[in-house]
Motif scaffolding. Structure first.
Motif, PDB file in Angstrom:
ATOM      1  N   TYR A   9      33.376 -36.399 -53.987  1.00  0.00           N
ATOM      2  CA  TYR A   9      33.168 -35.920 -55.350  1.00  0.00           C
ATOM      3  C   TYR A   9      33.261 -37.072 -56.346  1.00  0.00           C
ATOM      4  CZ  TYR A   9      34.086 -33.534 -59.764  1.00  0.00           C
ATOM      5  OH  TYR A   9      34.040 -33.121 -61.073  1.00  0.00           O
ATOM      6  N   ALA A  10      34.281 -37.898 -56.206  1.00  0.00           N
ATOM      7  CA  ALA A  10      34.461 -39.023 -57.137  1.00  0.00           C
ATOM      8  C   ALA A  10      33.272 -39.975 -57.094  1.00  0.00           C
ATOM      9  CB  ALA A  10      35.758 -39.769 -56.821  1.00  0.00           C
ATOM     10  N   ALA A  11      32.806 -40.273 -55.902  1.00  0.00           N
ATOM     11  CA  ALA A  11      31.654 -41.171 -55.776  1.00  0.00           C
ATOM     12  C   ALA A  11      30.416 -40.556 -56.423  1.00  0.00           C
ATOM     13  CB  ALA A  11      31.398 -41.487 -54.310  1.00  0.00           C
TER      14      ALA A  11
ATOM     15  N   VAL B 203      29.172 -44.183 -58.055  1.00  0.00           N
ATOM     16  CA  VAL B 203      29.560 -45.438 -57.407  1.00  0.00           C
ATOM     17  C   VAL B 203      29.434 -45.258 -55.897  1.00  0.00           C
ATOM     18  CG1 VAL B 203      31.125 -46.128 -59.269  1.00  0.00           C
ATOM     19  CG2 VAL B 203      32.018 -44.843 -57.337  1.00  0.00           C
ATOM     20  N   PRO B 204      29.284 -46.348 -55.164  1.00  0.00           N
ATOM     21  CA  PRO B 204      29.191 -46.224 -53.710  1.00  0.00           C
ATOM     22  C   PRO B 204      30.454 -45.599 -53.116  1.00  0.00           C
ATOM     23  CG  PRO B 204      28.513 -48.421 -54.429  1.00  0.00           C
ATOM     24  CD  PRO B 204      29.113 -47.732 -55.621  1.00  0.00           C
ATOM     25  N   VAL B 205      30.249 -44.750 -52.131  1.00  0.00           N
ATOM     26  CA  VAL B 205      31.369 -44.103 -51.455  1.00  0.00           C
ATOM     27  C   VAL B 205      32.323 -45.155 -50.888  1.00  0.00           C
ATOM     28  CG1 VAL B 205      32.012 -42.657 -49.483  1.00  0.00           C
ATOM     29  CG2 VAL B 205      30.147 -41.973 -50.961  1.00  0.00           C
ATOM     30  N   GLY B 206      31.765 -46.259 -50.387  1.00  0.00           N
ATOM     31  CA  GLY B 206      32.594 -47.318 -49.823  1.00  0.00           C
ATOM     32  C   GLY B 206      33.616 -47.873 -50.798  1.00  0.00           C
ATOM     33  N   ASP B 207      33.266 -47.931 -52.076  1.00  0.00           N
ATOM     34  CA  ASP B 207      34.213 -48.421 -53.086  1.00  0.00           C
ATOM     35  C   ASP B 207      35.410 -47.473 -53.220  1.00  0.00           C
ATOM     36  OD1 ASP B 207      32.356 -50.431 -53.468  1.00  0.00           O
ATOM     37  OD2 ASP B 207      31.819 -49.815 -55.508  1.00  0.00           O
ATOM     38  N   ILE B 208      35.116 -46.183 -53.273  1.00  0.00           N
ATOM     39  CA  ILE B 208      36.183 -45.177 -53.381  1.00  0.00           C
ATOM     40  C   ILE B 208      37.006 -45.166 -52.091  1.00  0.00           C
ATOM     41  CG2 ILE B 208      36.700 -42.724 -53.733  1.00  0.00           C
ATOM     42  CD1 ILE B 208      35.389 -43.899 -56.181  1.00  0.00           C
ATOM     43  N   LEU B 209      36.340 -45.261 -50.964  1.00  0.00           N
ATOM     44  CA  LEU B 209      37.005 -45.247 -49.661  1.00  0.00           C
ATOM     45  C   LEU B 209      37.962 -46.427 -49.525  1.00  0.00           C
ATOM     46  CD1 LEU B 209      36.899 -43.387 -47.220  1.00  0.00           C
ATOM     47  CD2 LEU B 209      35.099 -44.814 -46.279  1.00  0.00           C
ATOM     48  N   GLU B 210      37.536 -47.589 -49.986  1.00  0.00           N
ATOM     49  CA  GLU B 210      38.392 -48.780 -49.912  1.00  0.00           C
ATOM     50  C   GLU B 210      39.659 -48.601 -50.748  1.00  0.00           C
ATOM     51  OE1 GLU B 210      38.130 -53.377 -51.357  1.00  0.00           O
ATOM     52  OE2 GLU B 210      36.348 -52.534 -50.390  1.00  0.00           O
ATOM     53  N   ALA B 211      39.495 -48.082 -51.942  1.00  0.00           N
ATOM     54  CA  ALA B 211      40.665 -47.843 -52.804  1.00  0.00           C
ATOM     55  C   ALA B 211      41.609 -46.828 -52.171  1.00  0.00           C
ATOM     56  CB  ALA B 211      40.203 -47.366 -54.183  1.00  0.00           C
ATOM     57  N   GLU B 212      41.043 -45.785 -51.579  1.00  0.00           N
ATOM     58  CA  GLU B 212      41.871 -44.767 -50.912  1.00  0.00           C
ATOM     59  C   GLU B 212      42.567 -45.326 -49.676  1.00  0.00           C
ATOM     60  OE1 GLU B 212      42.822 -41.464 -51.580  1.00  0.00           O
ATOM     61  OE2 GLU B 212      42.151 -42.144 -53.540  1.00  0.00           O
TER      62      GLU B 212
ATOM     63  N   GLN C 111      28.536 -39.902 -44.520  1.00  0.00           N
ATOM     64  CA  GLN C 111      27.706 -41.037 -44.924  1.00  0.00           C
ATOM     65  C   GLN C 111      26.715 -41.428 -43.821  1.00  0.00           C
ATOM     66  OE1 GLN C 111      28.318 -40.433 -48.166  1.00  0.00           O
ATOM     67  NE2 GLN C 111      27.612 -42.520 -48.270  1.00  0.00           N
ATOM     68  N   ASP C 112      27.174 -41.408 -42.583  1.00  0.00           N
ATOM     69  CA  ASP C 112      26.302 -41.779 -41.456  1.00  0.00           C
ATOM     70  C   ASP C 112      25.121 -40.825 -41.285  1.00  0.00           C
ATOM     71  OD1 ASP C 112      27.978 -43.908 -40.896  1.00  0.00           O
ATOM     72  OD2 ASP C 112      28.941 -42.939 -39.166  1.00  0.00           O
ATOM     73  N   HIS C 113      25.324 -39.555 -41.644  1.00  0.00           N
ATOM     74  CA  HIS C 113      24.308 -38.522 -41.433  1.00  0.00           C
ATOM     75  C   HIS C 113      23.843 -37.896 -42.746  1.00  0.00           C
ATOM     76  CE1 HIS C 113      25.062 -38.741 -37.140  1.00  0.00           C
ATOM     77  NE2 HIS C 113      26.352 -38.723 -37.415  1.00  0.00           N
ATOM     78  N   ARG C 114      24.010 -38.606 -43.841  1.00  0.00           N
ATOM     79  CA  ARG C 114      23.763 -38.051 -45.179  1.00  0.00           C
ATOM     80  C   ARG C 114      22.361 -37.449 -45.322  1.00  0.00           C
ATOM     81  NH1 ARG C 114      26.271 -39.470 -50.084  1.00  0.00           N
ATOM     82  NH2 ARG C 114      25.314 -38.317 -51.753  1.00  0.00           N
TER      83      ARG C 114
ATOM     84  N   MET D 267      23.044 -28.132 -57.868  1.00  0.00           N
ATOM     85  CA  MET D 267      24.361 -27.635 -57.459  1.00  0.00           C
ATOM     86  C   MET D 267      25.476 -28.378 -58.182  1.00  0.00           C
ATOM     87  SD  MET D 267      23.941 -27.589 -53.350  1.00  0.00           S
ATOM     88  CE  MET D 267      22.487 -26.893 -52.629  1.00  0.00           C
ATOM     89  N   PRO D 268      26.589 -27.691 -58.432  1.00  0.00           N
ATOM     90  CA  PRO D 268      27.757 -28.406 -58.940  1.00  0.00           C
ATOM     91  C   PRO D 268      28.184 -29.490 -57.930  1.00  0.00           C
ATOM     92  CG  PRO D 268      28.073 -26.032 -59.139  1.00  0.00           C
ATOM     93  CD  PRO D 268      26.829 -26.250 -58.319  1.00  0.00           C
ATOM     94  N   ALA D 269      28.668 -30.596 -58.428  1.00  0.00           N
ATOM     95  CA  ALA D 269      29.067 -31.717 -57.567  1.00  0.00           C
ATOM     96  C   ALA D 269      30.105 -31.299 -56.533  1.00  0.00           C
ATOM     97  CB  ALA D 269      29.582 -32.882 -58.406  1.00  0.00           C
ATOM     98  N   VAL D 270      31.019 -30.418 -56.910  1.00  0.00           N
ATOM     99  CA  VAL D 270      32.036 -29.949 -55.962  1.00  0.00           C
ATOM    100  C   VAL D 270      31.364 -29.207 -54.809  1.00  0.00           C
ATOM    101  CG1 VAL D 270      33.993 -28.380 -55.642  1.00  0.00           C
ATOM    102  CG2 VAL D 270      33.883 -29.814 -57.668  1.00  0.00           C
ATOM    103  N   ASP D 271      30.404 -28.358 -55.125  1.00  0.00           N
ATOM    104  CA  ASP D 271      29.710 -27.600 -54.084  1.00  0.00           C
ATOM    105  C   ASP D 271      28.939 -28.526 -53.148  1.00  0.00           C
ATOM    106  OD1 ASP D 271      30.740 -25.502 -55.505  1.00  0.00           O
ATOM    107  OD2 ASP D 271      28.816 -24.577 -55.989  1.00  0.00           O
TER     108      ASP D 271
END
Length: 139
Positions: free
Chosen positions: A16-18, A23-32, A57-60, A79-83
């Motif tokens: 959701y944040a990405a 922003v790239p999911v990888g950036d959020i993933l690294e911070a997490e 991400q691999d099967h997006r 769609m809402p981003a959460v959905d």
């Protein structure tokens, strides 16, 4: 709440944040990952959350295609981003994770939608994931 339920929520937060922040999911993933390193009590949920995010991400492209095929009258952009995030997690568990029974994947996604999205979202998520699950079972 089980470790896997917590992991799904963490994965949802990352996806959701990405999406919302563009922003790239990888950036959020690294911070997490850095945050998780300092929280050993959350290691079990972090590992599965990472599996989910990596799998999505691999099967997006395939996941988004399945959602689009079964979300009658709705585009991903509408769609809402959460959905979107909930559906991506649910489809990944249904199609790419044999360890999770289909009913569990659908129920967990519906619960996330009930907790975090609109009143109509849980029914929508259920309908899309049930259709994806039937299609996956039919082969």
């Amino acid at each position: 709440m089980s470790a896997r339920s917590k992991a799904r929520k963490r994965a949802l937060d990352i996806l959701y944040a990405a999406d919302v922040r563009q922003v790239p999911v990888g950036d959020i993933l690294e911070a997490e990952a850095q945050r998780a390193a300092g929280e050993p009590q959350r290691a079990a949920s972090w590992l599965y959350a990472r599996d989910i995010v990596d799998g999505v991400q691999d099967h997006r492209a395939e996941i988004d295609d399945l959602i689009a095929q079964h979300a009658q009258g709705w585009t991903l952009a509408r769609m809402p981003a959460v959905d979107r995030a909930v559906l991506r997690i649910g489809v990944w568990e249904l199609v790419y994770n044999d360890e999770v029974p289909s009913a569990v994947a659908i129920d967990e996604a519906v619960e996330l939608a009930k907790e975090l999205s609109t009143d109509e979202s849980s029914g929508f998520v259920h309908g899309v994931l049930a259709a994806v699950g039937r299609a996956a079972a039919a082969g």
